[in-house]
Write an enzyme that holds these catalytic residues in place. Structure first.
Site, PDB file in Angstrom:
ATOM      1  N   GLN A 134      -5.284  -1.611   9.753  1.00  0.00           N
ATOM      2  CA  GLN A 134      -5.138  -2.932   9.140  1.00  0.00           C
ATOM      3  C   GLN A 134      -5.767  -4.004  10.033  1.00  0.00           C
ATOM      4  OE1 GLN A 134      -3.842  -3.519   6.068  1.00  0.00           O
ATOM      5  NE2 GLN A 134      -4.186  -5.712   6.255  1.00  0.00           N
ATOM      6  N   LYS A 149       0.842  -1.202   0.000  1.00  0.00           N
ATOM      7  CA  LYS A 149       0.000   0.000   0.000  1.00  0.00           C
ATOM      8  C   LYS A 149       0.870   1.243   0.000  1.00  0.00           C
ATOM      9  CE  LYS A 149      -3.814  -2.193   2.440  1.00  0.00           C
ATOM     10  NZ  LYS A 149      -4.279  -2.647   3.737  1.00  0.00           N
ATOM     11  N   ASP A 206     -11.457   2.856   4.113  1.00  0.00           N
ATOM     12  CA  ASP A 206     -11.859   1.452   4.015  1.00  0.00           C
ATOM     13  C   ASP A 206     -13.382   1.311   3.892  1.00  0.00           C
ATOM     14  OD1 ASP A 206     -10.036  -0.657   3.907  1.00  0.00           O
ATOM     15  OD2 ASP A 206      -9.479  -0.455   6.019  1.00  0.00           O
TER      16      ASP A 206
HETATM   17  N1  GUN Z   1      -7.004  -6.899   6.099  1.00  0.00           N
HETATM   18  C1  GUN Z   1      -7.282  -7.663   5.005  1.00  0.00           C
HETATM   19  N2  GUN Z   1      -7.964  -6.936   4.093  1.00  0.00           N
HETATM   20  C2  GUN Z   1      -8.133  -5.698   4.608  1.00  0.00           C
HETATM   21  C3  GUN Z   1      -8.742  -4.503   4.132  1.00  0.00           C
HETATM   22  O1  GUN Z   1      -9.290  -4.428   3.029  1.00  0.00           O
HETATM   23  N3  GUN Z   1      -8.690  -3.435   4.955  1.00  0.00           N
HETATM   24  C4  GUN Z   1      -8.094  -3.494   6.171  1.00  0.00           C
HETATM   25  N4  GUN Z   1      -8.096  -2.411   6.921  1.00  0.00           N
HETATM   26  N5  GUN Z   1      -7.518  -4.591   6.638  1.00  0.00           N
HETATM   27  C5  GUN Z   1      -7.528  -5.678   5.867  1.00  0.00           C
END
Ligand code: GUN
Length: 294
Positions: free
Chosen positions: A99, A55, A122
């Protein structure tokens, strides 16, 4: 019958990132705003570390700022909430991503709902979930947004199509079904208690597999010519003692029946991160007062 067309999520994500980078450059020039994303990572989960690194790299490659906040597994919920509060007030931060998964001693819903809704890239805050359900200018979760972009690129207008979503999570299944409904599909949400899942799947013009079960969906569950979007990603052991990545769909046998299908890896995964970049840009524009919607 020929094999299904492969839906190339990597190529779609590359193209989207190119458009986002151009928009970021324009926003910087016109308003002096650099979109900034804060990623909060608690603990040392190896998969999460890989996601977070990816990311950050993609954010900076698009001209955005990325700030990583790593905290130990032992952090208290109160300290995590203080960090989120600081990020909510920080004008250089337009998006906040916590996360998942979080350690068991932390209340995930409480923490996700502490993120300022306008910075919730998100789309996990209950206010954004509600706005999405009501169809009023929400920040939608990145994976369903990525799936929709692939479907619309592949099929164009989705009106009237029968869509089946296998999985009912707040992160993928429910928002996916909502987005398909807003696109005028006839939507069924199937799940682990669904009776005769095979028969339900066989009705689908669009089948979205987000059940979290390796190779659950078999080739004979798929209607001939259907478009299949596989959200799953699992590492499984092979007979030779090695491992390989598979999705929620048994790929080879499904490809022989479907009209188009996403591979794993290289399908939905790359689109999820591209959509996160897009949501961060949207948040920065909205915070700068450049978007008229809510
Ligand atoms: N962990 C696995 N996929 C995601 C996601 O799309 N967003 C977040 N914040 N954590 C994750």
């Amino acid at each position: 019958m020929t094999d299904a067309k492969l839906i190339d999520g990597k190529a779609a994500a590359d193209a989207l990132r190119g458009r986002i980078a151009a928009d970021v450059a324009a926003l910087k020039q016109s308003h002096g705003v650099t979109p900034g994303l804060a990623v909060v990572l608690v603990g040392e989960d190896p998969a999460s570390l890989i996601y977070v690194r990816s990311k950050s790299k993609q954010m900076t490659s698009c001209g955005m700022a990325s700030f990583e906040h790593r905290r130990p597994e032992s952090i208290s919920q109160a300290d995590l909430l203080t960090l989120i509060d600081d990020l909510n007030r920080d004008d250089a931060i337009h998006g906040i991503l916590v996360q998942l998964p979080l350690p068991a001693h932390i209340d995930e819903h409480f923490v996700l709902n502490a993120v300022a809704p306008e910075k919730d890239v998100d789309g996990f805050h209950v206010l954004n979930a509600g706005r999405l359900a009501a169809g009023i200018g929400a920040m939608a979760p990145c994976t369903p947004l990525g799936c929709m972009a692939l479907l619309e690129e592949e099929l164009g207008d989705l009106s009237g199509l029968d869509a089946v979503v296998v999985g009912r999570s707040n992160i993928v299944g429910k928002p996916m079904a909502t987005l398909l409904l807003h696109a005028n599909c006839t939507v069924t949400i199937a799940h682990s208690r669904t009776r005769d899942l095979r028969a339900v799947c066989r009705r689908a013009d669009i089948l979205v597999a987000a059940a979290g079960k390796p190779e659950l969906i078999r080739g004979d569950w798929i209607k001939s010519g259907a478009t299949v979007i596989d959200v799953g990603i699992h590492r499984i052991a092979t007979e030779s003692g090695k491992s390989r990545l598979v999705g929620d769909v048994a790929f080879a046998e499904s490809r022989a029946v479907a009209g188009a299908i996403t591979p794993v890896p290289g399908g939905v995964g790359p689109m999820t991160i591209a959509m996160l970049l897009g949501n961060t840009l949207t948040a920065a524009r909205r915070i700068a007062g450049l978007l008229s919607d809510t």
